[in-house]
Design a protein around this motif. Structure first.
Motif, short mmCIF file in Angstrom:
data_model
loop_
_atom_site.label_atom_id
_atom_site.label_comp_id
_atom_site.label_asym_id
_atom_site.label_seq_id
_atom_site.Cartn_x
_atom_site.Cartn_y
_atom_site.Cartn_z
N MET A 84 0.47 -1.10 0.24
CA MET A 84 -0.07 -0.32 -0.23
C MET A 84 1.22 1.80 -0.11
SD MET A 84 -3.07 -0.57 -0.25
CE MET A 84 -4.07 0.72 -0.35
N LEU A 85 1.83 1.35 1.17
CA LEU A 85 2.84 2.33 0.87
C LEU A 85 3.22 2.68 -0.87
CD1 LEU A 85 4.85 1.77 4.13
CD2 LEU A 85 3.31 3.58 4.12
N MET A 86 3.91 1.62 -1.53
CA MET A 86 3.76 1.64 -2.95
C MET A 86 3.38 2.43 -3.61
SD MET A 86 6.63 -2.33 -3.14
CE MET A 86 6.75 -2.28 -4.82
N LEU A 87 1.60 1.73 -3.65
CA LEU A 87 0.95 1.87 -4.60
C LEU A 87 0.96 3.36 -4.29
CD1 LEU A 87 -1.47 -0.97 -4.23
CD2 LEU A 87 0.67 -0.05 -6.49
N ARG A 88 0.56 3.76 -2.76
CA ARG A 88 0.63 5.59 -2.54
C ARG A 88 1.72 6.24 -2.72
NH1 ARG A 88 -3.30 6.58 2.36
NH2 ARG A 88 -4.61 5.03 2.72
N GLY A 89 2.56 5.85 -2.21
CA GLY A 89 3.46 6.79 -2.93
C GLY A 89 3.55 7.24 -4.21
N ILE A 90 3.17 6.23 -5.39
CA ILE A 90 3.44 6.09 -7.08
C ILE A 90 2.30 7.48 -6.95
CG2 ILE A 90 2.27 5.55 -9.03
CD1 ILE A 90 3.82 2.62 -7.98
N TYR A 91 0.78 7.34 -6.44
CA TYR A 91 -0.37 8.15 -6.47
C TYR A 91 -0.04 9.14 -6.11
CZ TYR A 91 -4.33 11.14 -5.32
OH TYR A 91 -5.48 11.25 -5.70
N SER A 92 1.09 9.89 -4.64
CA SER A 92 1.10 11.35 -4.37
C SER A 92 2.28 11.49 -5.24
CB SER A 92 2.02 10.90 -2.94
OG SER A 92 1.36 10.10 -2.06
N MET A 130 -0.06 -2.00 -10.59
CA MET A 130 0.01 -3.46 -9.77
C MET A 130 0.46 -4.36 -10.49
SD MET A 130 -1.39 -4.55 -7.60
CE MET A 130 -2.08 -3.36 -6.60
N MET A 131 0.53 -4.45 -12.28
CA MET A 131 0.36 -5.91 -12.81
C MET A 131 1.95 -6.08 -12.67
SD MET A 131 -2.38 -6.54 -13.85
CE MET A 131 -3.54 -6.07 -12.03
N MET A 132 2.63 -5.33 -12.61
CA MET A 132 4.21 -5.76 -12.35
C MET A 132 4.31 -6.16 -11.07
SD MET A 132 6.44 -1.82 -13.82
CE MET A 132 5.75 -1.00 -13.18
N LEU A 133 3.46 -6.00 -9.95
CA LEU A 133 3.79 -6.82 -8.72
C LEU A 133 3.25 -8.51 -8.80
CD1 LEU A 133 3.01 -3.42 -6.56
CD2 LEU A 133 5.04 -4.19 -6.90
N ILE A 135 8.95 -9.08 -10.55
CA ILE A 135 9.45 -8.17 -11.58
C ILE A 135 10.90 -9.23 -12.22
CG2 ILE A 135 9.01 -6.29 -10.89
CD1 ILE A 135 11.74 -6.09 -8.99
N ALA A 136 11.21 -10.47 -11.75
CA ALA A 136 12.28 -11.44 -11.95
C ALA A 136 11.40 -12.42 -12.78
CB ALA A 136 12.17 -12.35 -10.66
N VAL A 137 12.08 -12.81 -14.56
CA VAL A 137 11.91 -13.48 -15.51
C VAL A 137 11.83 -14.51 -13.91
CG1 VAL A 137 13.73 -14.32 -16.67
CG2 VAL A 137 13.39 -12.10 -16.45
N LYS A 138 10.69 -15.66 -15.21
CA LYS A 138 10.83 -17.01 -14.31
C LYS A 138 11.78 -17.72 -15.47
CE LYS A 138 6.85 -15.10 -12.05
NZ LYS A 138 5.51 -14.72 -12.33
#
Length: 182
Positions: free
Chosen positions: A143-151, A172-175, A179-182
């Motif tokens: 949530m901090l990450m998403l709020r940070g992007i928004y802010s 959100m789709m990246m999360l 982000i790591a190659v599988k």
């Protein structure tokens, strides 16, 4: 739709908070008195338009989160893709100018946005309980990450409201995808 609010939203799209009741009356081919019979002030009209737009977003979020035909990931993707169906989209620079001239708008918007953040966090926590999000994921940090992007984006005039929603959706789709190659 209310014709006065629709006309005021069109005025706000063009002029931000600098529209006048005279220009609104002229646009609608009615008298100012007709407007004042229904609304106390321009500020009341502006507040009401933003309130209706935010309520529309909440309704759409309700529809998405309660749709049993959508997967958890689809719900998250669509959650951030929502755009208000009420009145035209007001450009970000006009929104910022309106917030400067009518500070109560900012207070009202922030209260509704906070309610949506709380609802999103509850949805994510439920998703974690249901096994849709790994137990190792710290929802608070997410949530901090998403709020940070928004802010960062909401306070930067180079981003439009649409770009902010799209960026939150991409984040959100990246999360979700990792982000790591599988």
């Amino acid at each position: 739709m209310n014709i006065i609010l629709q006309g005021a939203a069109a005025e706000m799209e063009q002029k931000g908070a600098d529209f006048t009741m005279d220009s609104l009356a002229k646009r609608l081919h009615i008298s100012k008195r007709t407007i004042y019979e229904k609304y106390e002030s321009k500020n009341q009209i502006i507040n009401l338009i933003f309130e209706l737009k935010m309520d529309d977003l909440r309704i759409q979020h309700d529809e998405i989160l309660s749709n049993d035909n959508l997967s958890f990931q689809e719900k998250l993707s669509q959650y951030f893709a929502v755009q208000s169906r009420v009145y035209p989209t007001i450009p970000s620079d006009k929104i910022r100018a309106i917030q400067d001239k009518v500070p109560q708008v900012l207070v009202n918007i922030n209260a509704k946005i906070e309610a949506e953040w709380i609802r999103l966090e509850a949805f994510l926590r439920k998703g974690q309980e249901d096994g849709n999000i790994g137990a190792e994921v710290d929802i608070h940090i997410l949530m901090l990450m998403l709020r940070g992007i928004y802010s960062e984006m909401i306070n930067n005039p180079q981003y439009s409201v649409l770009e902010i929603g799209n960026s939150l959706q991409k984040a959100m789709m990246m999360l979700i995808g990792g982000i790591a190659v599988k």
